[in-house]
Enzyme design. Sequence first.
Site, mmCIF file in Angstrom:
data_model
loop_
_atom_site.group_PDB
_atom_site.id
_atom_site.type_symbol
_atom_site.label_atom_id
_atom_site.label_comp_id
_atom_site.label_asym_id
_atom_site.label_seq_id
_atom_site.Cartn_x
_atom_site.Cartn_y
_atom_site.Cartn_z
ATOM 1 N N ILE A 193 0.836 -1.203 0.000
ATOM 2 C CA ILE A 193 0.000 0.000 0.000
ATOM 3 C C ILE A 193 0.869 1.252 0.000
ATOM 4 C CG2 ILE A 193 -0.263 0.209 2.516
ATOM 5 C CD1 ILE A 193 -3.010 0.771 -0.128
ATOM 6 N N ALA A 194 2.015 1.193 0.666
ATOM 7 C CA ALA A 194 2.939 2.329 0.652
ATOM 8 C C ALA A 194 3.434 2.602 -0.762
ATOM 9 C CB ALA A 194 4.115 2.055 1.581
ATOM 10 N N HIS A 247 -1.630 0.810 13.787
ATOM 11 C CA HIS A 247 -1.881 2.201 13.427
ATOM 12 C C HIS A 247 -1.890 3.137 14.624
ATOM 13 C CE1 HIS A 247 -3.912 1.252 9.292
ATOM 14 N NE2 HIS A 247 -2.634 0.914 9.347
ATOM 15 N N ARG A 290 11.202 -1.297 9.673
ATOM 16 C CA ARG A 290 11.959 -1.978 10.729
ATOM 17 C C ARG A 290 13.200 -2.643 10.155
ATOM 18 N NH1 ARG A 290 6.618 -3.481 13.008
ATOM 19 N NH2 ARG A 290 6.364 -2.298 14.929
ATOM 20 N N LYS A 307 -6.460 3.480 6.406
ATOM 21 C CA LYS A 307 -7.669 2.883 6.944
ATOM 22 C C LYS A 307 -7.489 1.350 6.960
ATOM 23 C CE LYS A 307 -8.435 1.699 2.711
ATOM 24 N NZ LYS A 307 -7.513 0.604 2.700
ATOM 25 N N TYR A 358 11.090 3.143 12.851
ATOM 26 C CA TYR A 358 10.009 4.126 12.797
ATOM 27 C C TYR A 358 10.314 5.326 13.689
ATOM 28 C CZ TYR A 358 7.498 0.171 10.735
ATOM 29 O OH TYR A 358 7.113 -0.894 9.948
#
Length: 337
Positions: free
Chosen positions: A20-21, A83, A41, A101, A62
């Site tokens: 998705i990134a 999230h 990570r 989402k 992160y």
Amino acid sequence: MTSHDDGPRLRWGVLGAGKIAAVFVADALSAGIDVAAVGARDGSRAAAFAERFGIRSTFGSYEELCASPEVDVIYVATPQAFHAEQALLAIAAGKHVLVEKAFTTDAASTRRVLEAARAAGVVVLEAMWTRFTPTMREVRTRVERGDLGALRAVRTAHHQKLDLSPTGRHGDPALAGGALLDLGVYAFALAIDLLGEPAEVIARGRLDGAGVDLALSVLLDYPSLGAQASLQVSMAGPGPNDATILGDGGWIHLDAPYFTWTPFQRYDASRPSRLVEEWTPTDCGAEGSPYSSRGMQFQALELERCVAAGLLESPLMPHTHTLSVMAAMDAARAQLR
């Protein structure tokens, strides 16, 4: 924050280097958005992602990404189980945040993130990218000007055959997998966008041996409006992925997949219904990349507009809607389990 000829431009950091990134970054870059950094990570994974997209900075954690003074906003692109903690990490570092989402796994976690963002004075926005596409802006315009009359129903179907193997995230309860959070969030968001918070949620579904929801049917009831939303979701097999918005003066059909930057057709209330409009994304001359993109750039552009305007939330996806979506999904989950 860097400066461009067209004004200040936020520098984006991408938290997570998964599928998705990659879709988000491709769309964002096509719209001229400054993707400055990526963190994962696994530092080698972040480096490979950065090389693929020409991103100038990489981080092997992160924490380092969120602490970077070269980043203004963080896009959280990890599984929804993480999230809340990652959004809070970014907020604590003073960053604006776009959170994939489903925003979190439940309304309580959502409330914590929203309250932290407001206290820190940063923008937080749910990455319900459908809400910001030209398609939904045009649909909302027609609803608001009364083209459909009073809304009476929203019907959605979202069926995909996803990877449910033990190593896949969709069927992993530890990663908050399941049809409700992965796919159903689109349907809940559409219904709440158009009809508001439901008075009642009725849900029935099918679970696997690990308790993960594979498929569900949901009814959202709005007795004060004389309206209902009927939502069908499955990640165990293919099916139609269209949606219909019905009013007493006409109706709109959203082509499959309804949650993308898709065409729609509008019909009137004659008998039989008469096609009165066909809209396609090429009709809108929209800001951002061409129709060939998935359309994930519009949410990033909206966050940048909110920052420039001094807003802490978007009028297109206000915090109340994010909370209402999570609360309604909580109610559905309670009935499934």
